[in-house]
Design a protein around this motif. Structure first.
Motif, PDB file in Angstrom:
ATOM      1  N   LEU A 193      10.350   6.158   4.999  1.00  0.00           N
ATOM      2  CA  LEU A 193      10.304   7.490   4.407  1.00  0.00           C
ATOM      3  C   LEU A 193       8.872   7.964   4.291  1.00  0.00           C
ATOM      4  CD1 LEU A 193      12.634   6.974   1.305  1.00  0.00           C
ATOM      5  CD2 LEU A 193      13.278   7.854   3.535  1.00  0.00           C
ATOM      6  N   GLN A 194       8.704   9.278   4.283  1.00  0.00           N
ATOM      7  CA  GLN A 194       7.445   9.902   3.920  1.00  0.00           C
ATOM      8  C   GLN A 194       7.704  10.681   2.648  1.00  0.00           C
ATOM      9  OE1 GLN A 194       5.873  12.401   6.981  1.00  0.00           O
ATOM     10  NE2 GLN A 194       5.473  10.708   8.362  1.00  0.00           N
TER      11      GLN A 194
ATOM     12  N   ARG B 210      13.344   0.321  -0.513  1.00  0.00           N
ATOM     13  CA  ARG B 210      14.010  -0.941  -0.831  1.00  0.00           C
ATOM     14  C   ARG B 210      14.929  -0.837  -2.034  1.00  0.00           C
ATOM     15  NH1 ARG B 210      13.794  -3.262   3.853  1.00  0.00           N
ATOM     16  NH2 ARG B 210      11.719  -3.919   4.459  1.00  0.00           N
ATOM     17  N   GLY B 211      14.735   0.192  -2.879  1.00  0.00           N
ATOM     18  CA  GLY B 211      15.590   0.333  -4.042  1.00  0.00           C
ATOM     19  C   GLY B 211      15.344   1.638  -4.766  1.00  0.00           C
ATOM     20  N   PHE B 212      16.306   2.004  -5.610  1.00  0.00           N
ATOM     21  CA  PHE B 212      16.203   3.209  -6.426  1.00  0.00           C
ATOM     22  C   PHE B 212      17.173   3.072  -7.583  1.00  0.00           C
ATOM     23  CE2 PHE B 212      19.507   3.973  -3.354  1.00  0.00           C
ATOM     24  CZ  PHE B 212      20.500   4.624  -4.066  1.00  0.00           C
TER      25      PHE B 212
ATOM     26  N   ILE C 100       9.258   1.172  -2.891  1.00  0.00           N
ATOM     27  CA  ILE C 100       8.871   1.354  -1.497  1.00  0.00           C
ATOM     28  C   ILE C 100       8.093   0.124  -1.047  1.00  0.00           C
ATOM     29  CG2 ILE C 100       7.679   2.878   0.127  1.00  0.00           C
ATOM     30  CD1 ILE C 100       9.901   4.291  -1.371  1.00  0.00           C
ATOM     31  N   ASP C 101       8.488  -0.457   0.075  1.00  0.00           N
ATOM     32  CA  ASP C 101       7.878  -1.667   0.620  1.00  0.00           C
ATOM     33  C   ASP C 101       7.024  -1.305   1.829  1.00  0.00           C
ATOM     34  OD1 ASP C 101       7.402  -4.379   0.766  1.00  0.00           O
ATOM     35  OD2 ASP C 101       9.298  -4.856   1.758  1.00  0.00           O
ATOM     36  N   ASN C 102       6.058  -2.162   2.156  1.00  0.00           N
ATOM     37  CA  ASN C 102       5.158  -1.936   3.305  1.00  0.00           C
ATOM     38  C   ASN C 102       4.583  -0.523   3.250  1.00  0.00           C
ATOM     39  OD1 ASN C 102       5.814  -4.516   4.308  1.00  0.00           O
ATOM     40  ND2 ASN C 102       7.641  -3.687   5.257  1.00  0.00           N
TER      41      ASN C 102
ATOM     42  N   LYS D  86      -6.722   6.114   4.174  1.00  0.00           N
ATOM     43  CA  LYS D  86      -5.454   5.378   4.150  1.00  0.00           C
ATOM     44  C   LYS D  86      -5.652   4.069   3.401  1.00  0.00           C
ATOM     45  CE  LYS D  86      -3.532   7.121   8.452  1.00  0.00           C
ATOM     46  NZ  LYS D  86      -2.937   6.768   9.753  1.00  0.00           N
ATOM     47  N   ASN D  87      -4.702   3.749   2.527  1.00  0.00           N
ATOM     48  CA  ASN D  87      -4.722   2.494   1.782  1.00  0.00           C
ATOM     49  C   ASN D  87      -3.377   1.810   1.963  1.00  0.00           C
ATOM     50  OD1 ASN D  87      -7.309   2.916   0.544  1.00  0.00           O
ATOM     51  ND2 ASN D  87      -6.326   4.393  -0.796  1.00  0.00           N
ATOM     52  N   GLU D  88      -3.416   0.542   2.369  1.00  0.00           N
ATOM     53  CA  GLU D  88      -2.174  -0.215   2.508  1.00  0.00           C
ATOM     54  C   GLU D  88      -1.857  -0.883   1.185  1.00  0.00           C
ATOM     55  OE1 GLU D  88      -1.683  -2.724   5.895  1.00  0.00           O
ATOM     56  OE2 GLU D  88      -2.933  -1.426   7.133  1.00  0.00           O
ATOM     57  N   ILE D  89      -0.596  -0.756   0.775  1.00  0.00           N
ATOM     58  CA  ILE D  89      -0.107  -1.341  -0.465  1.00  0.00           C
ATOM     59  C   ILE D  89       1.119  -2.161  -0.099  1.00  0.00           C
ATOM     60  CG2 ILE D  89       0.779  -0.834  -2.765  1.00  0.00           C
ATOM     61  CD1 ILE D  89      -0.541   1.942  -2.475  1.00  0.00           C
ATOM     62  N   ILE D  90       1.232  -3.351  -0.655  1.00  0.00           N
ATOM     63  CA  ILE D  90       2.365  -4.210  -0.305  1.00  0.00           C
ATOM     64  C   ILE D  90       3.675  -3.586  -0.778  1.00  0.00           C
ATOM     65  CG2 ILE D  90       3.442  -6.462  -0.674  1.00  0.00           C
ATOM     66  CD1 ILE D  90       0.572  -7.573  -0.864  1.00  0.00           C
ATOM     67  N   MET D  91       3.726  -3.218  -2.059  1.00  0.00           N
ATOM     68  CA  MET D  91       4.941  -2.630  -2.619  1.00  0.00           C
ATOM     69  C   MET D  91       4.536  -1.626  -3.690  1.00  0.00           C
ATOM     70  SD  MET D  91       8.342  -4.446  -4.152  1.00  0.00           S
ATOM     71  CE  MET D  91       8.819  -5.067  -2.550  1.00  0.00           C
ATOM     72  N   ALA D  92       5.264  -0.515  -3.760  1.00  0.00           N
ATOM     73  CA  ALA D  92       4.966   0.522  -4.750  1.00  0.00           C
ATOM     74  C   ALA D  92       6.245   0.930  -5.462  1.00  0.00           C
ATOM     75  CB  ALA D  92       4.350   1.738  -4.068  1.00  0.00           C
TER      76      ALA D  92
END
Length: 67
Positions: free
Chosen positions: A18-19, A33-35, A43-45, A54-60
């Motif tokens: 998703l964006q 991954r869930g709601f 949100i994963d990956n 741009k910043n990479e985050i493992i999970m948000a």
């Protein structure tokens, strides 16, 4: 929330990329991954895009707030 007052059915978006556009021109791209019934999202990956940065985050976890 949708106009009917019910949260949207996000099941069809599970495990899909998703964006999500947030305040302050912040864009989050990742896999849902869930709601919950309050429309809080897991949100994963995740990649956070703010302009050219741009910043990479493992999970948000994105919390839905009504103001």
């Amino acid at each position: 929330m949708s106009r009917s007052g019910q949260p949207p059915n996000l099941k069809k978006y599970m495990d899909k990329q998703l964006q999500i556009k947030l305040n302050a021109n912040l864009l989050v791209i990742g896999t849902l991954r869930g709601f919950d019934q309050f429309m809080n999202l897991v949100i994963d990956n995740t990649v956070e895009v703010n302009g050219n940065e741009k910043n990479e985050i493992i999970m948000a976890v994105i919390q839905y707030l009504i103001r």
